[in-house]
Design an enzyme around this catalytic site. Structure first.
Site, short mmCIF file in Angstrom:
data_model
loop_
_atom_site.label_atom_id
_atom_site.label_comp_id
_atom_site.label_asym_id
_atom_site.label_seq_id
_atom_site.Cartn_x
_atom_site.Cartn_y
_atom_site.Cartn_z
N HIS A 8 -5.67 2.90 0.91
CA HIS A 8 -4.91 4.05 1.43
C HIS A 8 -5.64 4.75 2.58
O HIS A 8 -5.05 5.07 3.60
CB HIS A 8 -4.66 5.08 0.33
CG HIS A 8 -4.08 4.49 -0.92
ND1 HIS A 8 -3.21 3.43 -0.91
CD2 HIS A 8 -4.24 4.83 -2.23
CE1 HIS A 8 -2.86 3.15 -2.16
NE2 HIS A 8 -3.47 3.98 -2.98
N GLU A 31 -8.16 14.57 -5.53
CA GLU A 31 -7.22 14.68 -6.66
C GLU A 31 -7.83 15.60 -7.70
O GLU A 31 -9.06 15.63 -7.86
CB GLU A 31 -6.99 13.30 -7.28
CG GLU A 31 -6.29 12.34 -6.35
CD GLU A 31 -5.99 11.01 -7.03
OE1 GLU A 31 -4.84 10.81 -7.45
OE2 GLU A 31 -6.90 10.20 -7.18
N ASP A 69 0.92 -1.14 0.00
CA ASP A 69 0.00 0.00 0.00
C ASP A 69 0.95 1.19 0.00
O ASP A 69 1.56 1.50 1.03
CB ASP A 69 -0.87 0.02 1.25
CG ASP A 69 -1.88 1.16 1.19
OD1 ASP A 69 -1.46 2.29 0.87
OD2 ASP A 69 -3.06 0.93 1.43
N HIS A 70 1.11 1.83 -1.16
CA HIS A 70 2.22 2.78 -1.26
C HIS A 70 2.08 3.97 -0.30
O HIS A 70 3.05 4.64 -0.01
CB HIS A 70 2.47 3.21 -2.72
CG HIS A 70 1.55 4.29 -3.20
ND1 HIS A 70 0.31 4.02 -3.69
CD2 HIS A 70 1.70 5.63 -3.28
CE1 HIS A 70 -0.28 5.15 -4.05
NE2 HIS A 70 0.55 6.15 -3.82
C1 BG6 Z 1 -3.34 4.83 -6.54
C2 BG6 Z 1 -4.66 4.92 -7.26
O1 BG6 Z 1 -3.32 3.74 -5.66
O2 BG6 Z 1 -3.14 6.02 -5.80
C3 BG6 Z 1 -4.72 6.15 -8.15
O3 BG6 Z 1 -4.86 3.75 -8.04
C4 BG6 Z 1 -4.39 7.39 -7.37
O4 BG6 Z 1 -5.99 6.28 -8.77
C5 BG6 Z 1 -3.10 7.20 -6.60
O5 BG6 Z 1 -4.27 8.47 -8.28
C6 BG6 Z 1 -2.84 8.36 -5.67
O6 BG6 Z 1 -1.56 8.22 -5.15
P1 BG6 Z 1 -0.73 9.49 -4.70
O7 BG6 Z 1 0.54 8.93 -4.15
O8 BG6 Z 1 -0.56 10.35 -5.92
O9 BG6 Z 1 -1.58 10.17 -3.68
#
Ligand code: BG6
Length: 512
Positions: free
Chosen positions: A264, A240, A201-202
């Protein structure tokens, strides 16, 4: 003269387990290496780790994808990806050295020849290094291939290596419903042991997300307030400004709830609400996170309409540019009822948090990109100031900004200079940019390194991922029963107005 022996270091439960493990010599295999994620994030992350000298001396990359390519062409593809997407302009020497021995195996994920090829190349890199390298298999592919790849790794005895560790890193989404996530866990755990599995989960790799733990557990001042007696409600926002771009194929089957909330946003909530772990080992932290998820009562079908909001973006204007609505995006079916905005109210039903609304909202094509956790404290119980002096008194809000303008701010009431006792909120602020004067690493840098080290603290455990789906599953089911055209919100706006009632009359959504 005698010198006193150095005082014995007392064990500190907060830092125990935090000592960084060295990174053992590793061969990293990336499945789907020519894909977007790999080119935009993984290969540049490897470069930045190399630039910082964080990779082990013996490090080998082996790529796999369907396209036919020689090792030489693959190296060039990797260098090009780094040049295009690295957060720092690449140093040619580092770049050259990083990929000079990289290898490539072509073929689709269900072909035995791929795994035979990998076995041969992994043998070669071990021989070159003069030792058995640890092996990390990174599944950066469409999710339908996760079971295929894992099963083949098992069948080809690639789940184990004598004298070295083998690990598997699995990208999101981990399932699309609870039942699917369980099934995938069963398949993965029939081949690997849980300690070998690293579910990504990045968000957990982001500095500011880890800072939630630092703020809570390295400072004494928040803990006394961190409960239902002092906290009125929590708003977690992940908005976003981008649309879905070229991702309709994935996104139209996912929607905002699965794409961001299930993973997330629930992760942010668990870090905010968890009890202090005894130590920071992977299982101690994850045990506490799972308890939070299990304290959240999944909504019943009847509760879903009053606890959730969904909507789709219509055409509008984002930062001065006219943009189409979701239904006009390439490859989106014109009658799609996939939500691009989702908001929900949850409650963490335990001793600490019972009764505190936790509201989560996320959406594409909103006014701007911001990810934040806003903790609003209860209002003061009594105001002794005269009426006009009290007008500007607002509850304190602690905002943890994950991105952009990473930092923490606390709004407090202050006296406006002058002869009257008038008050208005002011901000006490900590900003990463000015406090540390250094660029934060990308989430994937930290996560790849941790996986190579075998530290799973920032990865999702099997029971955790299932507990997340357990909360989201009934919402998906209820929404599927009532597809209909969804309410629309104008692109570039604050989102749909229908959600105003979600957090209750006196409380307002924060501006995006
Ligand atoms: C990803 C989603 O996991 O996270 C994307 O699939 C989203 O749709 C992205 O844009 C958002 O990540 P970050 O790091 O830009 O907040």
């Amino acid at each position: 003269m005698s010198t006193a022996p150095p005082p014995e270091q007392e064990a500190n439960p907060l830092t125990e387990g935090l000592e960084r493990q060295p990174v053992h010599a590793t061969a990293l295999v990336i499945f789907g290496v020519t894909g977007d994620l790999s080119r935009r994030k993984l290969l540049p992350a490897l470069y930045n780790l190399a630039h910082e000298g964080a990779l082990p001396e013996h490090f080998s990359l082996i790529g796999n994808a369907r396209s036919e390519m020689s090792d030489h062409e693959f190296r060039e593809l990797a260098r090009t990806a780094v040049r295009e997407f690295s957060r720092r302009p690449p140093d040619d020497k580092v770049l050259e050295k990083l990929f000079e021995r990289s290898r490539y195996v072509s073929g689709s994920f269900d072909k035995d020849s791929v795994y035979e090829g990998l076995t041969a190349k992994l043998g070669e890199v071990d021989e070159e290094a003069g030792q058995a390298l640890n092996r990390c298999f990174y599944l950066s592919t469409a999710p339908e291939f996760f079971p295929v790849i894992v099963t083949h790794l098992g069948e080809h005895d690639l789940d184990d290596s004598e004298g070295a560790e083998v690990r598997v890193i699995i990208e999101k989404p981990f399932g699309t419903r609870l039942a699917e996530a369980r099934e995938l866990n069963e398949i993965v755990l029939s081949v690997f042991e849980e300690r070998q599995v690293f579910r990504i989960d990045h968000y957990l790799g982001k500095e500011t997300v880890q800072n939630v733990l630092a703020l809570r557990f390295a400072n004494g001042m928040f803990e006394p307030l961190w409960n239902r007696n002092y906290i009125d409600h929590v708003q977690i926002t992940a908005s976003e400004d981008i649309g879905i771009g070229t991702r309709a194929g994935y996104y139209d089957n996912a929607g905002a709830l699965r794409d961001l909330v299930q993973n997330h946003m629930l992760q942010l909530l668990t870090l905010l609400c968890m009890e202090p772990p005894v130590g920071f080992s992977a299982d101690e932290v994850r045990d506490e996170k799972v308890k939070v998820l299990r304290s959240i009562h999944p909504p019943t079908e009847a509760e879903v309409p009053e606890m959730t909001v969904r909507a789709q973006y219509a055409a509008g204007n984002v930062a001065g540019v006219d943009v189409p609505g979701y239904l006009e995006e390439p490859r989106v079916p014109e009658d799609s009822s996939t939500e691009t905005y989702a908001a929900l109210r949850l409650e963490v039903d335990n001793w600490r948090w019972a009764g505190v609304p936790m509201v989560l909202r996320t959406g594409k094509r909103l006014a701007r990109k911001v990810t934040e956790i806003a903790v609003t404290l209860k209002p003061v119980p009594h105001l002794a100031f005269r009426e006009d002096g009290s007008e500007g008194v607002r509850p304190n809000v602690l905002v943890l900004t994950v991105q952009p303008n990473e930092g923490v701010s606390l709004s407090i009431g202050a006296k406006i200079p002058g002869t009257r006792m008038a008050i208005r909120p002011v901000q006490m602020e900590f900003l990463y940019g000015s406090a540390f004067m250094s660029q934060s690493p990308e989430a994937y840098e930290r996560l790849i390194l941790d996986a190579m080290r075998g530290d799973a603290t920032l990865f999702t455990r099997n029971d955790e991922v299932e507990a997340q789906w357990n909360i989201i599953d009934p919402i998906i089911a209820a929404w599927q029963k009532a597809p209909g055209p969804l309410p629309q919100y104008e692109a570039g706006s604050q989102g749909p107005s229908q959600d105003d009632g979600l957090i209750g009359g006196i409380r307002e959504w924060r501006m995006i």
